[in-house]
Design a protein around this motif. Structure first.
Motif, PDB file in Angstrom:
ATOM      1  N   ASN A  29       0.824  -1.216   0.000  1.00  0.00           N
ATOM      2  CA  ASN A  29       0.000   0.000   0.000  1.00  0.00           C
ATOM      3  C   ASN A  29       0.849   1.253   0.000  1.00  0.00           C
ATOM      4  N   GLY A  33      -0.690   3.619  -5.146  1.00  0.00           N
ATOM      5  CA  GLY A  33      -1.351   2.347  -5.401  1.00  0.00           C
ATOM      6  C   GLY A  33      -0.334   1.269  -5.685  1.00  0.00           C
ATOM      7  N   SER A  35      -0.008  -3.287  -6.844  1.00  0.00           N
ATOM      8  CA  SER A  35      -0.721  -4.339  -7.554  1.00  0.00           C
ATOM      9  C   SER A  35      -0.226  -5.703  -7.140  1.00  0.00           C
ATOM     10  N   LEU A  50      -8.979  -1.362  -6.889  1.00  0.00           N
ATOM     11  CA  LEU A  50      -9.638  -1.359  -5.587  1.00  0.00           C
ATOM     12  C   LEU A  50      -9.211  -0.094  -4.856  1.00  0.00           C
ATOM     13  N   GLU A  61      -7.390  -2.414   5.718  1.00  0.00           N
ATOM     14  CA  GLU A  61      -6.112  -3.045   5.385  1.00  0.00           C
ATOM     15  C   GLU A  61      -6.083  -4.515   5.794  1.00  0.00           C
ATOM     16  N   LYS A  65      -9.156  -5.542   1.930  1.00  0.00           N
ATOM     17  CA  LYS A  65      -8.127  -5.681   0.887  1.00  0.00           C
ATOM     18  C   LYS A  65      -7.719  -7.143   0.679  1.00  0.00           C
ATOM     19  N   GLU A  69      -8.628  -9.340  -2.758  1.00  0.00           N
ATOM     20  CA  GLU A  69      -7.527  -9.822  -3.602  1.00  0.00           C
ATOM     21  C   GLU A  69      -7.526 -11.342  -3.702  1.00  0.00           C
ATOM     22  N   VAL A  81      -4.820  -6.668  -9.484  1.00  0.00           N
ATOM     23  CA  VAL A  81      -5.514  -5.714  -8.631  1.00  0.00           C
ATOM     24  C   VAL A  81      -4.622  -4.497  -8.409  1.00  0.00           C
ATOM     25  N   TYR A  83      -4.252  -1.497  -6.230  1.00  0.00           N
ATOM     26  CA  TYR A  83      -4.799  -1.118  -4.918  1.00  0.00           C
ATOM     27  C   TYR A  83      -4.299   0.251  -4.466  1.00  0.00           C
ATOM     28  N   ASN A  85      -5.116   3.233  -1.078  1.00  0.00           N
ATOM     29  CA  ASN A  85      -5.842   3.698   0.095  1.00  0.00           C
ATOM     30  C   ASN A  85      -5.687   5.205   0.173  1.00  0.00           C
TER      31      ASN A  85
END
Length: 374
Positions: A29, A33, A35, A50, A61, A65, A69, A81, A83, A85
């Protein structure tokens, strides 16, 4: 008089339908982002974004998540994915969404920081013919493709019903309630609040103080509780409604600092965080609402994967409809469950949502034994 309260459903009855439907259906994270990928067995991989809203609440988290995934990997080993936050920053989330689209995301799974301003994210995605699934929080006045969440009005009712039942057992008639509600930018906060208020009204309770808490912040909840105690008076309230476990921790800290015993005020919560469950076992918090996040995340993945691959979404997967101001959005609304000391072992532990080893640390071993947690 208190309202007639319905008996709590068991975890097995409440969740059986959703779990059966799931069975039939079948990165790191940072601000920019990340992946995670796997080797494709079908040759039909795709990128799925996401976008989660914050990390003050442990669930995002630690639960949402990884559950999402894992289900994507199960359904589509070749899918990726992307990702991010947003750490409670709506502008950052907008940038993260733009970055995901630039990276080639074929669907956005969006849990919005601000459900009003997030409409711009949906509009931008639509300009690139990218579908959007609203996850957890309902983006307002935007052309969403799907919505997966819980029924927040019913959650508020569950919290207040359990609280009034405990107050009634303690001989408290016409109780006085302090309410510490969620963030005004979260679409679920108002229904949580209204659901609880409907139960209080029917049960003859009086709300003596009510706060809407920016960012779901435990620190701000603690400050609000301190203000409420000063304003209302230590002996002038009977219970504290708190919308989630993180803020419940703040409210309980304020009560302790004021020399009050939190267990006497039937504090509510939500999210079934480890610390919330520990407080329940210790007698400081009355209950928490368990959102089966594995089901929510899995259902979202079951919709997102075919959308990303350009395939039809399985028929019947989203049987509900939710009005977000722009239309009726096909929805999955997953049932929730109130958890107290009597059913911790049969719900969050049995379902594998929390590990008994994480709950039953040294300070809570005796309480765990009393609650039958192995």
């Amino acid at each position: 008089m208190f309202p007639k309260l319905h008996p709590r459903l068991t975890a097995g009855v409440l969740l059986a339908t959703s779990l059966a439907a799931l069975a039939a259906g079948c990165g790191s994270n940072d601000d920019k982002g990340s992946s995670s990928t796997g080797a494709s067995s079908s040759g039909k991989g795709a990128k799925i974004a996401l976008l989660l809203p914050e990390n003050k609440t442990a669930r995002y988290e630690n639960q949402d998540k990884p559950f999402f995934e894992a289900k994507v990997k199960e359904l589509c080993p070749g899918c990726q994915v992307i990702y991010s936050n947003a750490t409670q920053d709506a502008a950052k989330q907008q940038q993260q969404a733009e970055a995901a689209l630039t990276q080639g995301a074929k669907v956005l799974v969006l849990d919005a920081v601000d459900v009003a301003s997030a409409g711009a994210i949906v509009t931008r995605a639509k300009q690139q013919h990218v579908p959007v699934l609203s996850y957890g929080r309902l983006v307002a006045n935007a052309p969403l493709d799907y919505y997966v969440s819980i029924d927040p009005y019913k959650v508020g009712q569950q919290q207040a019903q359990e609280q009034l039942k405990a107050l009634q057992a303690a001989g408290k008639s016409n109780p006085r309630i302090i309410m510490i509600n969620g963030s005004p930018t979260d679409s679920n906060s108002a229904p949580y609040k209204k659901g609880a208020e409907s139960v209080y009204k029917e049960g003859g309770a009086t709300i003596v103080k009510s706060y809407d808490t920016p960012d779901w912040s435990p620190d701000k909840a603690q400050q609000e509780m301190e203000q409420a105690i000063t304003s209302v008076g230590k002996g002038k309230f009977d219970a504290v409604y708190v919308a989630n476990d993180g803020m419940a921790g703040g409210a309980i800290a304020a009560m302790k600092s004021a020399g009050l015993k939190p267990g006497q005020f039937f504090v509510t919560g939500q999210d079934a965080e480890v610390t919330g469950v520990q407080r329940i076992l210790a007698g400081e918090q009355l209950e928490t609402v368990y959102q089966p996040l594995k089901i929510i995340a899995s259902k979202s993945a079951e919709i997102a994967v075919p959308l990303a691959q350009g395939k039809p979404v399985p028929s019947g997967i989203a049987p509900d409809k939710t009005d977000n101001g722009a239309g009726q959005v096909p929805s999955v609304l997953v049932p929730t469950l109130s958890v107290d000391k009597s059913n911790v072992n049969d719900t969050v532990v049995k379902d594998g949502f929390l590990k008994s080893s994480d709950i039953c640390t040294k300070s809570y071993r005796s309480a765990c034994q009393e609650a039958g947690i192995q």
